[in-house]
Design an enzyme around this catalytic site. Structure first.
Site, PDB file in Angstrom:
ATOM      1  N   LEU A 150      49.121 -12.748  43.592  1.00  0.00           N
ATOM      2  CA  LEU A 150      49.050 -12.084  42.318  1.00  0.00           C
ATOM      3  C   LEU A 150      50.198 -12.548  41.665  1.00  0.00           C
ATOM      4  CD1 LEU A 150      48.275  -8.692  43.991  1.00  0.00           C
ATOM      5  CD2 LEU A 150      46.574 -10.183  42.930  1.00  0.00           C
ATOM      6  N   ASP A 151      49.969 -12.464  40.247  1.00  0.00           N
ATOM      7  CA  ASP A 151      50.943 -12.731  39.228  1.00  0.00           C
ATOM      8  C   ASP A 151      51.944 -11.690  39.342  1.00  0.00           C
ATOM      9  OD1 ASP A 151      49.422 -14.835  38.246  1.00  0.00           O
ATOM     10  OD2 ASP A 151      48.408 -13.724  36.663  1.00  0.00           O
ATOM     11  N   LYS A 152      53.117 -11.847  38.951  1.00  0.00           N
ATOM     12  CA  LYS A 152      54.407 -11.148  39.225  1.00  0.00           C
ATOM     13  C   LYS A 152      54.203  -9.797  38.509  1.00  0.00           C
ATOM     14  CE  LYS A 152      59.207 -10.713  37.542  1.00  0.00           C
ATOM     15  NZ  LYS A 152      60.445 -11.311  36.819  1.00  0.00           N
TER      16      LYS A 152
END
Length: 320
Positions: A150-152
């Protein structure tokens, strides 16, 4: 084969596997070994062969070596090598499900999944190593098995494997769409339809190489995103997404491509005044479904909306 691998073949804490090729027709060494050790990826098997850890009839093998009936194959699995910069770090983890084979977490915003140059600590992997001190080496390194990322600043469900076997089986489920991933997001504007599908190859942005975009020059990878309208919120809307593919920034790029960028997205949405301050894009992995890699039982995990996401919805509803 290096002198070092020669000296360590069959020695130490690793695992030595001796097999006899039984088939009447020749088969490539790497392909057959993957079939014998399905918990290992083909890339991992090829690395072991290149490093000199596979012998055929006592001689160092090559990935393309054709096996013939009666050939004796020795595979030496060396112990995992720790990464010197990767250290366990105590951090709060919101565990949705855990057993001896996998762990599903509710990832908060602002947490990077995997270490990278310039970002060696404070990641989810560091926290996992502290939470699971007996986590085995996966992929030849002492690190947890990140199945997907998952993106940050994207929140919600993420699954991590605790063994190479679980890692391979879960990755196959994602590739074959056996695993299901659903997301919620607040976007700018309101789509005219109630549901739709976005199909567009995703590749590096032609100008800004730090970003991604829908591209038509043959350099992108196929990407497909299904969406359903959940709620109309004046100048905004909440959508639910289901992925057929898992490209980097896929939902963010596809939403921007159709003219409905995700609220708060620093890369794909223009800066616009919002009723509350957001840490990043309002994108949440709300549900993850998968078949347990050992028992086969269907497992469905749901992550509650983060508090800031709920506050955004309340603020937008008040404007109606």
């Amino acid at each position: 084969m290096s002198a070092d691998s020669e000296d360590r073949f069959g020695q130490g804490d690793g695992e030595l596997l001796t097999l006899t090729y039984p088939k009447p027709l020749p088969m490539r060494l790497d392909r057959w070994l993957v079939a014998q050790r399905p918990e290992q990826s083909r890339a991992r098997i090829q690395k072991l062969i290149d490093a000199g850890y596979v012998r055929v009839n006592g001689t160092t093998g090559r990935a393309k070596t054709p096996l013939r009936p009666g050939d004796q194959v020795q595979l030496w699995m060396p112990p995992p090598e720790p990464l010197p910069y990767l250290v366990p770090q105590a951090m709060p983890l919101d565990v949705l499900f855990e057993d001896g084979h996998l762990i599903v977490l509710n990832k908060p915003a602002g947490l990077t999944v995997h270490p990278a140059p310039g970002n060696r600590d404070g990641t989810l992997v560091n926290g996992l190593l502290h939470h699971c001190p007996d986590l085995p080496g996966i992929g030849g390194e002492m690190r947890p098995g990140i199945v997907h990322r998952l993106d940050k600043d994207t929140t919600g469900c993420i699954v991590v494997a605790k063994s190479q076997e679980a890692l391979v089986k879960l990755q196959v489920q994602i590739q074959r769409r056996i695993a299901s991933r659903e997301y919620l997001a607040v976007v700018h504007g309101q789509p005219a339809a109630e549901r739709g599908t976005i199909v567009g190859a995703i590749g590096r942005h032609p100008v800004d190489r730090k970003k991604y975009a829908v591209v038509h020059d043959g350099t992108g990878r196929h990407a497909c995103t299904h969406w359903t309208l959940v709620e109309r919120l004046g100048d905004y809307a909440m959508l639910r997404f289901k992925l057929d593919t898992g490209r980097t920034h896929q939902i963010r790029v596809h939403c921007a491509h159709i003219g409905h960028p995700i609220v708060g997205d620093p890369a794909y949405s223009r800066c616009r005044r919002l009723p509350i301050e957001l840490p990043g894009q309002a994108l949440h992995a709300v549900q993850l479904g998968l078949d347990h890699p050992v028992t086969g039982e269907r497992l469905v995990c749901e992550a509650p909306l983060p508090e800031v996401f709920e506050k955004l919805l309340v603020a937008l509803r008040r404007r109606l």
